[in-house]
Design an enzyme around this catalytic site. Sequence first.
Site, short mmCIF file in Angstrom:
data_model
loop_
_atom_site.label_atom_id
_atom_site.label_comp_id
_atom_site.label_asym_id
_atom_site.label_seq_id
_atom_site.Cartn_x
_atom_site.Cartn_y
_atom_site.Cartn_z
N GLU A 71 0.71 -1.77 0.09
CA GLU A 71 -0.16 -0.02 0.34
C GLU A 71 1.27 1.11 -0.23
O GLU A 71 1.58 1.06 0.82
CB GLU A 71 -0.99 0.53 0.97
CG GLU A 71 -2.30 1.18 1.06
CD GLU A 71 -2.88 1.59 1.54
OE1 GLU A 71 -2.79 2.24 2.98
OE2 GLU A 71 -4.12 1.70 2.21
N CYS A 114 -1.73 8.52 3.60
CA CYS A 114 -1.34 8.05 2.33
C CYS A 114 -3.04 8.41 1.62
O CYS A 114 -3.18 9.09 -0.07
CB CYS A 114 -1.08 7.04 1.33
SG CYS A 114 -1.90 5.80 2.50
#
Length: 477
Positions: A249, A283
């Site tokens: 990720e 993020c």
Amino acid sequence: MTLPTASHYIGGAWVTDGPLADSVNPADDTVLGQFHAGSAALVDQAATEARRVFTATDWAHAPRVRAQVLFEFADAMAAARDDIADLIVAENGKLRSEAIGETMGAISEARYYAGLARTIRGTMQEITPGQMSLFHREAAGVAGIIVPWNAPVTLLVRSLAPALAAGCTCVLKPARQTPLVHARIMACLAACPSLPAGVVNSVNEADIAVGQAIVATPLIDVISFTGSSATGKAVMAGAAPTLKRVGLELGGKAPALIFSDADLDAAVRELTHGALTMAGQICVAAARFIVHDSIAQDFTDRIKAAFAAVRVGPGRDPASQMGSLIDRDNLIRLEHIIARAGDEGELVLKGQPTGKGAFLTPTLFRINDLTSSLVQDELFGPIVSIETFSDEAEAVTRANATAYGLAASVFTTDHARALRVSRAVRAGTIWINSHMRLSAEAETGGFGQSGLGRLHGPEGLYDFLETKHIYTEQGLI
């Protein structure tokens, strides 16, 4: 007062090998404690222990035990919730409300995968009469989990919990900025009476040697990494010689598309939170406001006022609405970016350092040049661009104009448009009239350079499971 020291955890014991390094509070630059820095040799020791336990014990074949361990882990974290949150605030700099939310999210994650641990099933198929294929789902082996600093508890548990539920043993590496938080979570694990020694091992790191060793060793079968896209590419390359399975990720550049019929009060409220949670160091944070021409000035005025009103201060202060950056190096980096935003675009609200520590007030800037690195690169801080569009097609084109595809949001009161645009935007998560809604039950992950695989939800198990085909037919036994 004696400051705490974070040790490694290998084979069910605390290990104090390696030189000491400081853990620093980013809000006031004070030393909070120390940690023992690891080495490739310690990674080999930890991975050897994890491999031994995986091959020589029943851990991988005992789903009820694994579920019990995860329930015990969740209970231990719940009992230590306030201690964990205080450490997150001190080491990471975020608000205490954010730290409590992170801790509760980790507890939820552990309990969710405790339930899934007892639901892993295979299938059977009779190909022709008497010929049977059995498809068995089993643990992939030893998992290496590399954890970032921005959410050191949630982003650990969202990989660790499914790995344990699947039957893997693990080697963990915390971020060098948050070793004390990590050690407190490891103490919660060490307190689990049902956890066999050696199932979970952890090695601290001061530079990059530990992470590189985890990626390179043939004793580890799976890597779960959360971090930047650049580092993710290095992880993938480092894992290639041993053909590890890699779950990544990575970075994001989440666009928020605000259409002319949007409820602007709701949009501003959602996007102030969505952009500035954890000081924008997440993020999935809203990083680009892409606004219809007809409401661009109205939206800009409103979001500027909302950003300017945010009170930046220590995470332990209940009056603070945004905490500090992770360290002064990132403060300096973001100050350079703000200067560039003034040169390449138009500053709407200029962020400023404030007080002692790594504090920075929010920044907004207008820009329409899609080729600018300010639009293309993840900035990872409380800095957001404002772009404009004239029609739906241009909005989608702009949203998809970067290499990232982790998350996005769409603000409109037209339900058909909301779904149509959500399908057209290439991102792993799309929120409608909201931003940054996350839960253990809902998968997250990225398109493009935002990563590979999914975390959370049932699919969070997939990186940690293999499918084995067992064939039999009548008359052969």
